[in-house]
Design a protein around this motif. Structure first.
Motif, mmCIF file in Angstrom:
data_model
loop_
_atom_site.group_PDB
_atom_site.id
_atom_site.type_symbol
_atom_site.label_atom_id
_atom_site.label_comp_id
_atom_site.label_asym_id
_atom_site.label_seq_id
_atom_site.Cartn_x
_atom_site.Cartn_y
_atom_site.Cartn_z
ATOM 1 N N THR A 184 0.839 -1.199 0.000
ATOM 2 C CA THR A 184 0.000 0.000 0.000
ATOM 3 C C THR A 184 0.869 1.242 0.000
ATOM 4 O OG1 THR A 184 -1.767 -1.135 1.207
ATOM 5 C CG2 THR A 184 -1.764 1.281 1.271
ATOM 6 N N LEU A 185 0.577 2.168 -0.909
ATOM 7 C CA LEU A 185 1.259 3.454 -0.922
ATOM 8 C C LEU A 185 0.463 4.447 -0.094
ATOM 9 C CD1 LEU A 185 2.380 4.042 -4.627
ATOM 10 C CD2 LEU A 185 3.847 3.650 -2.644
ATOM 11 N N VAL A 186 1.162 5.231 0.703
ATOM 12 C CA VAL A 186 0.512 6.283 1.478
ATOM 13 C C VAL A 186 1.122 7.628 1.104
ATOM 14 C CG1 VAL A 186 -0.082 4.770 3.406
ATOM 15 C CG2 VAL A 186 2.093 5.998 3.444
ATOM 16 N N PHE A 187 0.289 8.671 1.160
ATOM 17 C CA PHE A 187 0.716 10.015 0.777
ATOM 18 C C PHE A 187 0.272 11.034 1.814
ATOM 19 C CE2 PHE A 187 -0.606 7.694 -3.096
ATOM 20 C CZ PHE A 187 0.611 7.620 -3.766
ATOM 21 N N PRO A 188 1.178 11.821 2.382
ATOM 22 C CA PRO A 188 0.742 12.981 3.159
ATOM 23 C C PRO A 188 -0.023 13.910 2.219
ATOM 24 C CG PRO A 188 3.105 12.574 3.420
ATOM 25 C CD PRO A 188 2.640 11.731 2.274
ATOM 26 N N ASN A 189 -1.149 14.440 2.667
ATOM 27 C CA ASN A 189 -1.972 15.248 1.759
ATOM 28 C C ASN A 189 -2.444 16.538 2.414
ATOM 29 O OD1 ASN A 189 -3.222 15.404 -0.899
ATOM 30 N ND2 ASN A 189 -5.179 15.308 0.191
ATOM 31 N N ASP A 190 -1.616 17.095 3.268
ATOM 32 C CA ASP A 190 -1.983 18.341 3.932
ATOM 33 C C ASP A 190 -1.310 19.524 3.241
ATOM 34 O OD1 ASP A 190 0.594 17.498 4.869
ATOM 35 O OD2 ASP A 190 0.449 19.069 6.388
ATOM 36 N N SER A 191 -1.647 20.715 3.687
ATOM 37 C CA SER A 191 -1.136 21.931 3.055
ATOM 38 C C SER A 191 0.372 22.081 3.221
ATOM 39 C CB SER A 191 -1.855 23.159 3.623
ATOM 40 O OG SER A 191 -1.814 23.150 5.039
ATOM 41 N N PHE A 192 0.925 21.562 4.317
ATOM 42 C CA PHE A 192 2.369 21.676 4.523
ATOM 43 C C PHE A 192 3.138 20.856 3.492
ATOM 44 C CE2 PHE A 192 6.283 19.891 6.347
ATOM 45 C CZ PHE A 192 7.017 21.065 6.448
ATOM 46 N N ALA A 193 2.758 19.593 3.298
ATOM 47 C CA ALA A 193 3.442 18.745 2.320
ATOM 48 C C ALA A 193 3.322 19.339 0.920
ATOM 49 C CB ALA A 193 2.861 17.331 2.351
ATOM 50 N N LYS A 194 2.148 19.838 0.584
ATOM 51 C CA LYS A 194 1.952 20.419 -0.734
ATOM 52 C C LYS A 194 2.837 21.645 -0.934
ATOM 53 C CE LYS A 194 -2.872 18.874 -1.121
ATOM 54 N NZ LYS A 194 -4.288 19.297 -1.169
ATOM 55 N N ARG A 195 2.925 22.481 0.094
ATOM 56 C CA ARG A 195 3.755 23.699 -0.006
ATOM 57 C C ARG A 195 5.235 23.352 -0.097
ATOM 58 N NH1 ARG A 195 5.217 28.400 -1.243
ATOM 59 N NH2 ARG A 195 5.322 30.136 0.209
ATOM 60 N N LEU A 196 5.681 22.409 0.709
ATOM 61 C CA LEU A 196 7.090 22.041 0.762
ATOM 62 C C LEU A 196 7.599 21.551 -0.585
ATOM 63 C CD1 LEU A 196 9.655 21.542 2.470
ATOM 64 C CD2 LEU A 196 8.726 19.276 3.034
ATOM 65 N N PHE A 197 6.767 20.805 -1.313
ATOM 66 C CA PHE A 197 7.210 20.227 -2.579
ATOM 67 C C PHE A 197 6.746 21.042 -3.793
ATOM 68 C CE2 PHE A 197 7.836 16.816 0.379
ATOM 69 C CZ PHE A 197 8.985 16.193 -0.086
ATOM 70 N N ASN A 198 6.263 22.255 -3.536
ATOM 71 C CA ASN A 198 5.854 23.132 -4.634
ATOM 72 C C ASN A 198 6.426 24.537 -4.491
ATOM 73 O OD1 ASN A 198 3.928 21.747 -6.550
ATOM 74 N ND2 ASN A 198 2.988 21.205 -4.604
ATOM 75 N N LEU A 199 7.526 24.672 -3.782
ATOM 76 C CA LEU A 199 8.154 25.980 -3.647
ATOM 77 C C LEU A 199 8.691 26.451 -4.997
ATOM 78 C CD1 LEU A 199 10.195 25.437 -0.355
ATOM 79 C CD2 LEU A 199 8.113 26.785 -0.617
ATOM 80 N N THR A 200 8.543 27.746 -5.271
ATOM 81 C CA THR A 200 9.135 28.299 -6.486
ATOM 82 C C THR A 200 10.648 28.369 -6.301
ATOM 83 O OG1 THR A 200 9.055 30.600 -5.737
ATOM 84 C CG2 THR A 200 7.078 29.721 -6.836
ATOM 85 N N GLU A 201 11.359 28.547 -7.406
ATOM 86 C CA GLU A 201 12.813 28.674 -7.311
ATOM 87 C C GLU A 201 13.204 29.870 -6.456
ATOM 88 O OE1 GLU A 201 14.527 28.674 -11.182
ATOM 89 O OE2 GLU A 201 13.903 26.624 -11.645
ATOM 90 N N ASP A 202 12.448 30.972 -6.562
ATOM 91 C CA ASP A 202 12.733 32.163 -5.750
ATOM 92 C C ASP A 202 12.471 31.889 -4.270
ATOM 93 O OD1 ASP A 202 13.614 33.723 -7.821
ATOM 94 O OD2 ASP A 202 11.701 34.746 -8.133
ATOM 95 N N ASP A 203 11.347 31.238 -3.967
ATOM 96 C CA ASP A 203 11.039 30.889 -2.570
ATOM 97 C C ASP A 203 12.157 30.039 -1.977
ATOM 98 O OD1 ASP A 203 8.606 32.185 -2.487
ATOM 99 O OD2 ASP A 203 7.429 30.413 -3.001
ATOM 100 N N TYR A 204 12.588 29.056 -2.749
ATOM 101 C CA TYR A 204 13.611 28.125 -2.272
ATOM 102 C C TYR A 204 14.944 28.832 -2.063
ATOM 103 C CZ TYR A 204 16.195 23.702 -1.966
ATOM 104 O OH TYR A 204 16.966 22.659 -1.540
ATOM 105 N N ARG A 205 15.320 29.669 -3.017
ATOM 106 C CA ARG A 205 16.587 30.402 -2.903
ATOM 107 C C ARG A 205 16.562 31.326 -1.695
ATOM 108 N NH1 ARG A 205 17.816 35.270 -3.814
ATOM 109 N NH2 ARG A 205 15.852 35.688 -4.915
ATOM 110 N N GLN A 206 15.457 32.049 -1.523
ATOM 111 C CA GLN A 206 15.362 32.976 -0.396
ATOM 112 C C GLN A 206 15.354 32.239 0.938
ATOM 113 O OE1 GLN A 206 11.895 35.395 -1.155
ATOM 114 N NE2 GLN A 206 12.786 36.322 -2.981
ATOM 115 N N ALA A 220 -0.358 -0.003 -4.481
ATOM 116 C CA ALA A 220 0.800 0.491 -5.235
ATOM 117 C C ALA A 220 0.758 0.114 -6.710
ATOM 118 C CB ALA A 220 2.084 -0.018 -4.603
ATOM 119 N N THR A 221 0.066 -0.967 -7.050
ATOM 120 C CA THR A 221 0.040 -1.413 -8.444
ATOM 121 C C THR A 221 -0.728 -0.451 -9.359
ATOM 122 O OG1 THR A 221 -1.902 -2.799 -8.012
ATOM 123 C CG2 THR A 221 0.254 -3.851 -7.825
ATOM 124 N N LEU A 222 -1.439 0.522 -8.793
ATOM 125 C CA LEU A 222 -2.132 1.507 -9.625
ATOM 126 C C LEU A 222 -1.160 2.316 -10.484
ATOM 127 C CD1 LEU A 222 -4.949 2.946 -7.308
ATOM 128 C CD2 LEU A 222 -5.231 1.568 -9.370
#
Length: 306
Positions: A11-33, A206-208
Protein backbone atom coordinates in the motif's frame (compact mmCIF):
# COMPACT_ATOMS: atom_id res chain seq x y z
CA UNK A 1 27.25 -7.23 7.55
CA UNK A 2 23.58 -7.75 8.26
CA UNK A 3 21.21 -10.12 6.51
CA UNK A 4 17.73 -8.59 6.52
CA UNK A 5 14.49 -10.08 5.20
CA UNK A 6 12.11 -7.48 3.83
CA UNK A 7 8.48 -7.72 2.72
CA UNK A 8 7.88 -4.52 0.71
CA UNK A 9 4.75 -2.47 1.32
CA UNK A 10 1.79 -3.22 -0.94
CA UNK A 11 0.00 0.00 0.00
CA UNK A 12 1.26 3.45 -0.92
CA UNK A 13 0.51 6.28 1.48
CA UNK A 14 0.72 10.01 0.78
CA UNK A 15 0.74 12.98 3.16
CA UNK A 16 -1.97 15.25 1.76
CA UNK A 17 -1.98 18.34 3.93
CA UNK A 18 -1.14 21.93 3.06
CA UNK A 19 2.37 21.68 4.52
CA UNK A 20 3.44 18.74 2.32
CA UNK A 21 1.95 20.42 -0.73
CA UNK A 22 3.76 23.70 -0.01
CA UNK A 23 7.09 22.04 0.76
CA UNK A 24 7.21 20.23 -2.58
CA UNK A 25 5.85 23.13 -4.63
CA UNK A 26 8.15 25.98 -3.65
CA UNK A 27 9.14 28.30 -6.49
CA UNK A 28 12.81 28.67 -7.31
CA UNK A 29 12.73 32.16 -5.75
CA UNK A 30 11.04 30.89 -2.57
CA UNK A 31 13.61 28.12 -2.27
CA UNK A 32 16.59 30.40 -2.90
CA UNK A 33 15.36 32.98 -0.40
CA UNK A 34 14.68 30.29 2.20
CA UNK A 35 18.21 28.91 1.88
CA UNK A 36 20.34 31.96 1.11
CA UNK A 37 18.45 34.63 3.02
CA UNK A 38 17.07 32.36 5.76
CA UNK A 39 13.62 33.63 4.88
CA UNK A 40 10.66 32.05 6.68
CA UNK A 41 8.24 30.17 4.43
CA UNK A 42 4.57 30.25 5.38
CA UNK A 43 1.80 27.71 4.84
CA UNK A 44 -1.72 29.10 4.78
CA UNK A 45 -3.60 26.47 6.81
CA UNK A 46 -6.96 28.22 6.89
CA UNK A 47 -8.25 31.35 5.18
CA UNK A 48 -10.51 33.83 7.00
CA UNK A 49 -10.87 31.60 10.05
CA UNK A 50 -13.72 32.82 12.29
CA UNK A 51 -12.68 36.10 13.90
CA UNK A 52 -8.97 35.34 13.64
CA UNK A 53 -8.23 35.72 9.93
CA UNK A 54 -5.74 33.58 8.02
CA UNK A 55 -3.94 30.89 10.04
CA UNK A 56 -0.32 30.27 9.05
CA UNK A 57 2.33 27.67 9.83
CA UNK A 58 5.85 29.10 9.40
CA UNK A 59 8.84 26.91 8.60
CA UNK A 60 12.48 27.23 7.65
CA UNK A 61 14.68 25.14 5.38
CA UNK A 62 18.38 24.45 5.64
CA UNK A 63 20.67 22.03 3.86
CA UNK A 64 23.37 19.87 5.35
CA UNK A 65 26.30 21.08 3.26
CA UNK A 66 28.91 18.67 4.56
CA UNK A 67 31.23 17.22 1.92
CA UNK A 68 30.39 20.13 -0.39
CA UNK A 69 26.84 18.86 -0.85
CA UNK A 70 24.82 21.68 -2.43
CA UNK A 71 21.22 21.98 -3.57
CA UNK A 72 20.33 24.60 -6.12
CA UNK A 73 16.85 23.45 -7.12
CA UNK A 74 13.74 23.06 -4.95
CA UNK A 75 12.10 19.79 -4.02
CA UNK A 76 9.72 18.50 -6.67
CA UNK A 77 7.18 15.76 -7.37
CA UNK A 78 9.71 13.02 -8.13
CA UNK A 79 11.33 13.62 -4.73
CA UNK A 80 7.87 13.49 -3.13
CA UNK A 81 7.20 10.15 -4.84
CA UNK A 82 10.44 8.74 -3.44
CA UNK A 83 9.65 10.10 0.03
CA UNK A 84 6.17 8.55 -0.06
CA UNK A 85 7.68 5.20 -1.05
CA UNK A 86 9.95 5.41 2.02
CA UNK A 87 7.07 6.47 4.28
CA UNK A 88 5.02 3.54 2.96
CA UNK A 89 7.83 1.14 3.90
CA UNK A 90 8.03 2.65 7.39
CA UNK A 91 4.27 2.27 7.81
CA UNK A 92 4.53 -1.37 6.75
CA UNK A 93 6.95 -1.95 9.63
CA UNK A 94 10.13 -1.93 7.55
CA UNK A 95 13.05 0.01 9.01
CA UNK A 96 15.14 -0.51 5.89
CA UNK A 97 14.56 -0.25 2.18
CA UNK A 98 16.57 -0.39 -1.04
CA UNK A 99 16.65 1.61 -4.29
CA UNK A 100 15.11 -1.39 -6.06
CA UNK A 101 12.17 -1.51 -3.63
CA UNK A 102 11.70 2.25 -4.01
CA UNK A 103 11.75 1.86 -7.80
CA UNK A 104 9.09 -0.85 -7.68
CA UNK A 105 6.93 1.35 -5.45
CA UNK A 106 7.10 4.47 -7.62
CA UNK A 107 6.62 2.44 -10.81
CA UNK A 108 3.90 0.19 -9.38
CA UNK A 109 5.91 -2.96 -10.08
CA UNK A 110 5.76 -4.28 -6.50
CA UNK A 111 4.79 -7.77 -7.64
CA UNK A 112 7.89 -7.93 -9.83
CA UNK A 113 10.73 -9.01 -7.58
CA UNK A 114 13.01 -9.01 -10.60
CA UNK A 115 12.20 -5.41 -11.63
CA UNK A 116 15.36 -3.36 -11.29
CA UNK A 117 15.95 0.34 -12.01
CA UNK A 118 18.09 1.28 -14.98
CA UNK A 119 21.35 3.12 -14.41
CA UNK A 120 19.61 6.49 -14.87
CA UNK A 121 16.63 5.52 -12.71
CA UNK A 122 18.95 4.35 -9.94
CA UNK A 123 20.90 7.62 -10.12
CA UNK A 124 17.66 9.64 -9.89
CA UNK A 125 16.50 7.67 -6.84
CA UNK A 126 19.84 8.04 -5.02
CA UNK A 127 19.96 11.78 -5.75
CA UNK A 128 16.42 12.10 -4.37
CA UNK A 129 17.32 10.09 -1.25
CA UNK A 130 20.38 12.26 -0.60
CA UNK A 131 18.34 15.41 -1.10
CA UNK A 132 15.61 14.25 1.29
CA UNK A 133 18.13 13.14 3.93
CA UNK A 134 20.15 16.36 3.75
CA UNK A 135 17.26 18.85 3.66
CA UNK A 136 16.23 19.91 7.15
CA UNK A 137 12.98 21.64 8.07
CA UNK A 138 12.16 23.61 11.20
CA UNK A 139 8.38 23.81 11.61
CA UNK A 140 6.46 25.80 14.23
CA UNK A 141 2.78 24.85 14.38
CA UNK A 142 2.00 26.60 17.67
CA UNK A 143 -0.43 29.05 16.09
CA UNK A 144 -2.27 26.53 13.89
CA UNK A 145 -2.49 23.97 16.71
CA UNK A 146 -4.02 26.56 19.02
CA UNK A 147 -6.55 27.91 16.52
CA UNK A 148 -7.38 24.82 14.48
CA UNK A 149 -7.05 22.33 17.39
CA UNK A 150 -4.38 20.30 15.67
CA UNK A 151 -2.43 18.08 18.07
CA UNK A 152 -5.33 18.45 20.54
CA UNK A 153 -4.55 22.15 20.74
CA UNK A 154 -1.03 21.55 22.06
CA UNK A 155 1.91 23.38 20.52
CA UNK A 156 3.98 21.37 18.04
CA UNK A 157 7.47 22.25 16.87
CA UNK A 158 9.99 20.05 15.10
CA UNK A 159 13.45 20.33 13.54
CA UNK A 160 14.32 17.31 11.45
CA UNK A 161 15.58 16.02 8.14
CA UNK A 162 12.72 15.41 5.72
CA UNK A 163 13.87 11.78 5.53
CA UNK A 164 15.62 10.83 8.78
CA UNK A 165 17.81 8.04 7.43
CA UNK A 166 21.27 6.99 6.37
CA UNK A 167 22.72 5.04 3.47
CA UNK A 168 24.44 1.74 4.23
CA UNK A 169 26.34 -0.13 1.52
CA UNK A 170 27.39 -3.46 3.04
CA UNK A 171 24.05 -4.99 3.88
CA UNK A 172 22.36 -8.10 2.55
CA UNK A 173 18.66 -7.79 1.82
CA UNK A 174 16.74 -10.95 1.02
CA UNK A 175 20.07 -12.67 0.36
CA UNK A 176 21.47 -10.01 -1.99
CA UNK A 177 24.15 -7.46 -1.07
CA UNK A 178 22.93 -3.99 -1.94
CA UNK A 179 22.79 -0.32 -0.99
CA UNK A 180 20.34 0.10 1.88
CA UNK A 181 18.47 3.10 3.26
CA UNK A 182 18.16 2.68 7.02
CA UNK A 183 15.39 4.77 8.60
CA UNK A 184 16.12 6.51 11.92
CA UNK A 185 12.53 7.50 12.68
CA UNK A 186 9.28 8.59 11.07
CA UNK A 187 9.43 11.40 8.51
CA UNK A 188 8.18 14.70 9.97
CA UNK A 189 6.18 15.26 6.76
CA UNK A 190 4.14 12.15 7.58
CA UNK A 191 4.00 12.89 11.29
CA UNK A 192 2.50 16.32 10.64
CA UNK A 193 -0.14 15.11 8.15
CA UNK A 194 -1.07 11.83 9.84
CA UNK A 195 -0.70 12.57 13.53
CA UNK A 196 -0.68 16.31 14.20
CA UNK A 197 -3.35 17.11 11.59
CA UNK A 198 -5.64 14.18 12.30
CA UNK A 199 -5.00 11.88 9.36
CA UNK A 200 -4.82 14.21 6.37
CA UNK A 201 -3.46 11.39 4.21
CA UNK A 202 -4.29 9.28 1.17
CA UNK A 203 -3.58 5.63 0.37
CA UNK A 204 -3.95 3.18 -2.49
CA UNK A 205 -2.72 -0.12 -3.88
CA UNK A 206 0.80 0.49 -5.23
CA UNK A 207 0.04 -1.41 -8.44
CA UNK A 208 -2.13 1.51 -9.63
CA UNK A 209 1.10 3.11 -10.86
CA UNK A 210 2.02 0.10 -13.00
CA UNK A 211 0.91 1.21 -16.46
CA UNK A 212 1.56 -1.42 -19.15
CA UNK A 213 4.07 -0.49 -21.86
CA UNK A 214 4.86 2.92 -20.37
CA UNK A 215 8.40 3.99 -19.55
CA UNK A 216 9.06 5.02 -15.97
CA UNK A 217 11.14 8.09 -16.69
CA UNK A 218 11.77 10.78 -14.08
CA UNK A 219 9.08 12.92 -15.71
CA UNK A 220 6.51 10.13 -16.10
CA UNK A 221 6.87 9.07 -12.46
CA UNK A 222 6.40 12.66 -11.30
CA UNK A 223 3.32 13.14 -13.52
CA UNK A 224 1.69 9.77 -12.74
CA UNK A 225 2.19 10.14 -8.99
CA UNK A 226 0.80 13.66 -9.00
CA UNK A 227 -2.24 12.67 -11.08
CA UNK A 228 -2.89 9.67 -8.81
CA UNK A 229 -2.79 11.81 -5.67
CA UNK A 230 -5.10 14.41 -7.20
CA UNK A 231 -7.57 11.71 -8.27
CA UNK A 232 -7.50 10.10 -4.82
CA UNK A 233 -7.99 13.49 -3.17
CA UNK A 234 -10.98 14.31 -5.38
CA UNK A 235 -12.50 10.87 -4.70
CA UNK A 236 -12.01 11.34 -0.94
CA UNK A 237 -13.66 14.78 -1.06
CA UNK A 238 -16.14 14.20 -3.88
CA UNK A 239 -18.79 16.46 -2.33
CA UNK A 240 -16.43 19.43 -2.17
CA UNK A 241 -14.16 18.95 -5.19
CA UNK A 242 -14.92 18.92 -8.92
CA UNK A 243 -13.49 15.84 -10.71
CA UNK A 244 -11.34 17.73 -13.19
CA UNK A 245 -7.57 18.13 -13.56
CA UNK A 246 -6.17 20.83 -15.83
CA UNK A 247 -3.02 20.33 -17.85
CA UNK A 248 -1.81 23.76 -16.72
CA UNK A 249 -1.96 22.58 -13.10
CA UNK A 250 0.04 19.43 -13.89
CA UNK A 251 2.66 21.42 -15.81
CA UNK A 252 3.00 23.86 -12.92
CA UNK A 253 3.08 21.33 -10.08
CA UNK A 254 5.50 19.03 -11.93
CA UNK A 255 7.71 21.96 -12.99
CA UNK A 256 7.11 21.37 -16.69
CA UNK A 257 5.92 24.83 -17.70
CA UNK A 258 9.12 25.58 -19.62
CA UNK A 259 9.30 22.39 -21.67
CA UNK A 260 8.73 22.66 -25.41
CA UNK A 261 5.53 22.04 -27.30
CA UNK A 262 6.39 18.48 -28.33
CA UNK A 263 7.21 17.45 -24.77
CA UNK A 264 3.96 18.98 -23.51
CA UNK A 265 2.17 16.84 -26.09
CA UNK A 266 3.98 13.79 -24.67
CA UNK A 267 2.96 14.72 -21.12
CA UNK A 268 -0.70 15.06 -22.12
CA UNK A 269 -0.49 11.68 -23.85
CA UNK A 270 1.03 10.16 -20.70
CA UNK A 271 -1.84 11.59 -18.64
CA UNK A 272 -4.52 10.20 -20.95
CA UNK A 273 -2.88 6.76 -21.01
CA UNK A 274 -2.72 6.86 -17.22
CA UNK A 275 -6.42 7.72 -16.95
CA UNK A 276 -7.23 4.83 -19.28
CA UNK A 277 -5.26 2.63 -16.87
CA UNK A 278 -7.12 4.03 -13.85
CA UNK A 279 -10.38 3.30 -15.65
CA UNK A 280 -9.28 -0.29 -16.30
CA UNK A 281 -8.36 -0.63 -12.63
CA UNK A 282 -11.76 0.72 -11.52
CA UNK A 283 -10.50 3.83 -9.73
CA UNK A 284 -12.48 6.04 -12.13
CA UNK A 285 -15.63 5.15 -14.03
CA UNK A 286 -14.77 7.10 -17.17
CA UNK A 287 -12.92 10.22 -18.32
CA UNK A 288 -12.85 12.69 -21.17
CA UNK A 289 -10.46 15.19 -22.71
CA UNK A 290 -11.71 18.78 -22.65
CA UNK A 291 -10.55 21.54 -24.99
CA UNK A 292 -10.70 25.31 -25.05
CA UNK A 293 -10.92 26.07 -28.71
CA UNK A 294 -8.39 23.82 -30.45
CA UNK A 295 -6.18 23.44 -27.37
CA UNK A 296 -6.40 20.56 -24.85
CA UNK A 297 -7.29 22.09 -21.49
CA UNK A 298 -8.20 19.42 -18.94
CA UNK A 299 -9.33 15.90 -18.15
CA UNK A 300 -12.62 15.42 -16.36
CA UNK A 301 -13.65 12.07 -14.90
CA UNK A 302 -16.57 10.35 -13.26
CA UNK A 303 -16.40 8.27 -10.10
CA UNK A 304 -17.57 4.70 -9.68
CA UNK A 305 -20.86 4.30 -7.90
CA UNK A 306 -20.45 3.38 -4.24
Amino acid sequence: MKNIQLYPAKTLVFPNDSFAKRLFNLTEDDYRQALEERKIVEVNEKRKFKNFGDVFTPFRIRVDDQNNFTLSEPLEQFHFAVLCACISEWNAGNRYTTPSIIYRAISGKIARGDAEPSKDQLADILVAIDKLMRTQIAVNMTNSCKNLKYNNGNAYKIISAILPAKRVTETTINGKETTVISFDRESPVWEIAANVKNNQVLSCDATLLNVPNQQNTHMNIAVKTYILRRALEIIAHSKQMVPIITFADVFKKCRLEKINRDKKYDVRKTILIFFEHLKTQGLVEDFQLNKRGPSPYSVSFTLPEK
